[in-house]
Structure formats: structure tokens, C-alpha cells
Design a protein around this motif. Structure first.
Motif, PDB file in Angstrom:
ATOM      1  N   LYS A 152      29.217 -38.559  16.574  1.00  0.00           N
ATOM      2  CA  LYS A 152      28.668 -38.440  17.912  1.00  0.00           C
ATOM      3  C   LYS A 152      27.267 -37.748  17.642  1.00  0.00           C
ATOM      4  CE  LYS A 152      31.765 -35.515  19.593  1.00  0.00           C
ATOM      5  NZ  LYS A 152      32.587 -35.085  18.286  1.00  0.00           N
ATOM      6  N   GLU A 153      26.482 -37.870  18.662  1.00  0.00           N
ATOM      7  CA  GLU A 153      25.351 -37.546  19.016  1.00  0.00           C
ATOM      8  C   GLU A 153      25.200 -36.014  18.865  1.00  0.00           C
ATOM      9  OE1 GLU A 153      26.206 -39.741  20.826  1.00  0.00           O
ATOM     10  OE2 GLU A 153      24.819 -41.419  20.545  1.00  0.00           O
ATOM     11  N   THR A 154      26.349 -35.306  19.538  1.00  0.00           N
ATOM     12  CA  THR A 154      26.407 -33.983  19.484  1.00  0.00           C
ATOM     13  C   THR A 154      26.822 -33.206  18.232  1.00  0.00           C
ATOM     14  OG1 THR A 154      28.558 -34.564  20.474  1.00  0.00           O
ATOM     15  CG2 THR A 154      27.019 -33.784  22.260  1.00  0.00           C
ATOM     16  N   ASP A 155      27.465 -34.115  17.227  1.00  0.00           N
ATOM     17  CA  ASP A 155      27.697 -33.698  16.120  1.00  0.00           C
ATOM     18  C   ASP A 155      26.298 -33.619  15.181  1.00  0.00           C
ATOM     19  OD1 ASP A 155      30.302 -33.616  16.516  1.00  0.00           O
ATOM     20  OD2 ASP A 155      30.600 -35.771  15.571  1.00  0.00           O
TER      21      ASP A 155
ATOM     22  N   ILE B 110      23.373 -32.921  16.540  1.00  0.00           N
ATOM     23  CA  ILE B 110      22.576 -31.928  17.111  1.00  0.00           C
ATOM     24  C   ILE B 110      23.165 -30.710  16.305  1.00  0.00           C
ATOM     25  CG2 ILE B 110      22.285 -30.465  19.171  1.00  0.00           C
ATOM     26  CD1 ILE B 110      22.192 -33.051  20.694  1.00  0.00           C
ATOM     27  N   SER B 111      24.395 -30.349  16.289  1.00  0.00           N
ATOM     28  CA  SER B 111      25.020 -29.070  15.755  1.00  0.00           C
ATOM     29  C   SER B 111      24.537 -28.855  14.292  1.00  0.00           C
ATOM     30  CB  SER B 111      26.609 -29.190  15.756  1.00  0.00           C
ATOM     31  OG  SER B 111      27.100 -28.943  17.138  1.00  0.00           O
TER      32      SER B 111
ATOM     33  N   LYS C 111      20.846 -28.204  14.063  1.00  0.00           N
ATOM     34  CA  LYS C 111      20.611 -26.837  14.314  1.00  0.00           C
ATOM     35  C   LYS C 111      20.749 -25.742  13.107  1.00  0.00           C
ATOM     36  CE  LYS C 111      21.434 -26.485  19.425  1.00  0.00           C
ATOM     37  NZ  LYS C 111      22.513 -26.139  20.210  1.00  0.00           N
TER      38      LYS C 111
ATOM     39  N   GLU D 261      31.227 -30.247  16.117  1.00  0.00           N
ATOM     40  CA  GLU D 261      30.239 -29.966  17.235  1.00  0.00           C
ATOM     41  C   GLU D 261      30.561 -28.610  17.829  1.00  0.00           C
ATOM     42  OE1 GLU D 261      31.342 -32.494  20.570  1.00  0.00           O
ATOM     43  OE2 GLU D 261      30.250 -31.544  21.960  1.00  0.00           O
TER      44      GLU D 261
END
Ligand SMILES: [Zn+2]
Length: 201
Positions: free
Chosen positions: A89-92, A94-95, A98, A186
Motif C-alpha cells: 500500500k501507499e501508506t506502507d 510513506i511509513s 519517513k 504502516e
């Protein structure tokens, strides 16, 4: 039978298509939006319209607003193109991003079903990745990293993707060590994720 006014019915129908929003909740949200007044409704509508301008990167499938077809990460010449971290996922992404620990590229395959089979659109994405490796990396990536959750579903996904990609990588590794079993990428903190990147195997 009771009928909602058509504009309200329309937004309720749209809201109820969102994940984890049931029909009752959609009606409640519809009334909530109405109750907030014209100004808020306009902001909401504007924000949704702007969302239509977002593009998806043709290489990794993350979002961007650039003129070309590549996202900021894929367009960044200082990042290694031959080390690719595959996430659901996109949210993975991002994490992981970061943490600031990772200097390769990514590839978003999308959530893999419990049955362990790829949807047609996921097969297309994979085909896209394979042709990138063929065309730009001389047939084999230096390293392909599987960034799936350390859950039983994540194991299914990792096995599936490993099978598809192993012939196209000099080295395959998986994030995992350091990540709590059953946890999700995530929601892991930066330090845990950073060490999972460092200690991939
Ligand atoms: Zn990209």
C-alpha cells in the motif's frame, strides 16, 4: 417508503461505496455534511475536485503532481534504481520513507487477497515492473526487497511475489527482522522500521 431528497441520496450512495462505511453511517455522514453549511460543503467539493488532478507514477504507482509521468522518488537521480522495495500500500511506502533509511526505489503491488492470487490489474503492474527491469536494469535488479507485513497474509503475499520475481533479481530479501510478528508496517514506529530495513535478509 421514505425517500431522501435526491442530492442527499446521491452523496449517501457515493459515501457508502467507501471502504468500511456502511449504509447507515453513509446516511449519518450525509446529514453531517448538510449540517455544516454551504461553506464547508464547497470546501469538501473543491477538495474532491482537486483530487482528480493527482496522477499515479507509471513506474512505482505512487501518487504525484509532476509534469512528467514519474513521482518524486522515481525521478530522484540520487536514489538507486536497481534496488526496489515492493509494498502493498501507499501508506506502507510513506511509513518506510519517513525513516529516511532507504535510498532505493519502491513498487506498489496493491493489497493481495487472502486467496494468494493477483488481480488482473496487479498482474499488469507486475508486468510493468518486469519490463522495467528488463529494459533499464539489464534483465536483473540488484536487489528486490519484499516489504510485506509480518503476518500470515503477508507471508502468502511474499511467497507469491517471490515466485514471480526471483528470476529477475540478483538478490531477494524480506523486511521482517525487528518487526513484531503480526504487526503492520504502516503502524510501526520509525526506529523499528529503520532497523527492519537495515536488517533485511
Ligand atoms: Zn514512482
Amino acid at each position: 417508503m421514505f425517500k431522501l431528497p435526491p442530492p442527499l441520496k446521491k452523496i449517501v450512495d457515493v459515501l457508502s461505496e467507501l471502504p468500511s462505511i456502511g449504509p447507515r453511517q453513509a446516511v449519518r455522514l450525509g446529514f453531517y455534511l448538510v449540517s455544516r453549511g454551504q461553506g464547508h460543503i464547497k470546501n469538501f467539493a473543491d477538495a474532491l475536485r482537486d483530487l482528480g488532478k493527482i496522477k499515479v507514477c507509471e513506474r512505482c504507482f505512487f501518487v504525484h503532481e509532476n509534469k512528467g509521468n514519474l513521482c518524486d522518488i522515481c525521478a530522484d537521480q540520487t536514489r538507486r534504481p536497481d534496488v526496489i522495495l515492493i509494498v502493498e500500500k501507499e501508506t506502507d511506502l510513506i511509513s518506510l520513507e519517513k525513516t529516511g533509511k532507504y535510498k532505493g526505489r519502491y513498487f506498489i503491488i496493491g493489497p493481495i487477497s487472502k486467496l494468494g492470487v493477483l488481480d488482473d490489474w496487479q498482474k499488469l503492474r507486475l508486468k510493468n515492473l518486469l519490463s522495467f527491469i528488463e529494459r533499464e536494469l539489464g534483465g536483473k535488479a540488484e536487489e528486490l526487497i519484499l516489504g510485506f507485513n509480518p503476518t500470515s497474509l503477508g507471508d502468502v503475499s511474499a511467497k507469491l511475489i517471490m515466485k514471480e520475481l526471483a528470476p529477475r533479481a540478483k538478490k531477494m530479501s524480506r523486511l521482517g527482522r525487528g518487526l513484531p510478528t503480526g504487526g503492520e508496517i504502516e503502524f510501526a514506529d520509525d526506529e523499528t522500521l529503520g532497523s527492519a530495513i537495515d536488517r533485511r535478509s
